[in-house]
Design a protein around this motif. Structure first.
Motif, mmCIF file in Angstrom:
data_model
loop_
_atom_site.group_PDB
_atom_site.id
_atom_site.type_symbol
_atom_site.label_atom_id
_atom_site.label_comp_id
_atom_site.label_asym_id
_atom_site.label_seq_id
_atom_site.Cartn_x
_atom_site.Cartn_y
_atom_site.Cartn_z
ATOM 1 N N VAL A 13 0.685 -1.210 0.056
ATOM 2 C CA VAL A 13 -0.044 -0.144 0.112
ATOM 3 C C VAL A 13 0.771 1.122 -0.037
ATOM 4 O O VAL A 13 1.701 1.257 0.608
ATOM 5 N N ALA A 23 0.904 5.704 -0.711
ATOM 6 C CA ALA A 23 0.169 6.863 -0.612
ATOM 7 C C ALA A 23 1.291 8.111 -0.564
ATOM 8 O O ALA A 23 2.615 7.927 -0.693
ATOM 9 N N GLU A 71 -6.400 -5.858 -0.003
ATOM 10 C CA GLU A 71 -7.840 -4.815 0.057
ATOM 11 C C GLU A 71 -8.204 -4.262 1.453
ATOM 12 O O GLU A 71 -8.423 -3.345 1.446
ATOM 13 N N LEU A 94 -5.343 -1.696 2.192
ATOM 14 C CA LEU A 94 -5.727 -0.529 1.270
ATOM 15 C C LEU A 94 -6.974 0.376 2.014
ATOM 16 O O LEU A 94 -6.623 1.495 2.071
ATOM 17 N N ALA A 95 -7.992 -0.225 2.582
ATOM 18 C CA ALA A 95 -8.986 0.038 3.373
ATOM 19 C C ALA A 95 -8.613 0.874 4.716
ATOM 20 O O ALA A 95 -8.938 2.132 4.750
ATOM 21 N N ASP A 110 -6.574 3.918 3.559
ATOM 22 C CA ASP A 110 -7.485 5.022 3.087
ATOM 23 C C ASP A 110 -8.219 5.841 4.195
ATOM 24 O O ASP A 110 -8.592 6.902 4.078
ATOM 25 N N ALA A 111 -8.331 5.046 5.328
ATOM 26 C CA ALA A 111 -8.956 5.510 6.483
ATOM 27 C C ALA A 111 -8.279 6.434 7.368
ATOM 28 O O ALA A 111 -8.335 7.250 7.962
ATOM 29 N N VAL A 133 -7.019 9.545 6.785
ATOM 30 C CA VAL A 133 -6.957 10.841 6.190
ATOM 31 C C VAL A 133 -6.311 11.952 6.876
ATOM 32 O O VAL A 133 -5.957 12.721 6.003
ATOM 33 N N VAL A 191 -2.703 10.777 1.791
ATOM 34 C CA VAL A 191 -3.529 11.190 0.663
ATOM 35 C C VAL A 191 -3.365 10.352 -0.488
ATOM 36 O O VAL A 191 -2.069 9.719 -0.833
ATOM 37 N N GLY A 192 -4.270 9.644 -1.106
ATOM 38 C CA GLY A 192 -3.986 8.814 -2.705
ATOM 39 C C GLY A 192 -3.484 7.321 -2.352
ATOM 40 O O GLY A 192 -2.632 7.105 -3.130
ATOM 41 N N CYS A 193 -4.083 6.741 -1.336
ATOM 42 C CA CYS A 193 -3.729 5.344 -1.366
ATOM 43 C C CYS A 193 -4.126 4.445 -2.508
ATOM 44 O O CYS A 193 -5.170 4.649 -2.861
ATOM 45 N N TYR A 194 -3.004 3.564 -2.680
ATOM 46 C CA TYR A 194 -3.353 2.553 -3.932
ATOM 47 C C TYR A 194 -2.428 1.371 -3.541
ATOM 48 O O TYR A 194 -1.465 1.535 -2.845
#
Length: 121
Positions: A10, A12, A46, A49-50, A53-54, A56, A60-63
């Motif tokens: 992951v 970002a 996944e 990644l979640a 994403d949490a 914040v 920023v911009g997690c993938y």
């Protein structure tokens, strides 16, 4: 024909500095790819990644990015990820200017970056 499956990390950008960061096993962030949590299960990837994403207030911009496992740790599969971890692509600012006295010839000497590079020399 199926596509090759790669382990994933992951990634970002740090919210304040903008630096490339990687999620760690301790659920924090690091600027060192070698310290990144490597995920081999798509479901785990996944979920990680979640989790990223949490966060914040930190990133920023997690993938998810594909990596190859090597003796020196995970290495990017795609040139984009290798490019991202190296920082800006010119020497007028960013990580390269801080680590090197090199400055392009067309950089005005009165810019803050130029003064920083000159004072470091």
């Amino acid at each position: 024909m199926s596509r090759e499956s790669f382990p994933q990390i992951v990634t970002a950008n740090a919210l304040i500095e903008g630096d490339v960061v990687y999620l760690t096993e301790a659920h924090g962030w690091t600027r060192e790819l070698s310290e990144a949590l490597v995920l081999t299960n798509p479901t785990d990837a996944e979920l990680a990644l979640a989790e990223g994403d949490a966060q914040v207030a930190q990133v920023v911009g997690c993938y998810l990015a594909n990596v190859r496992l090597t003796a020196s740790g995970p290495q990017p599969v795609h040139f984009r990820e290798d490019f991202r971890r190296r920082g800006p692509s010119n020497y007028a600012h960013g990580k390269q200017a801080e680590g090197s006295a090199h400055m392009p010839a067309d950089t005005p000497a009165d810019t803050p970056t130029a003064a920083k590079a000159i004072s470091a020399a």
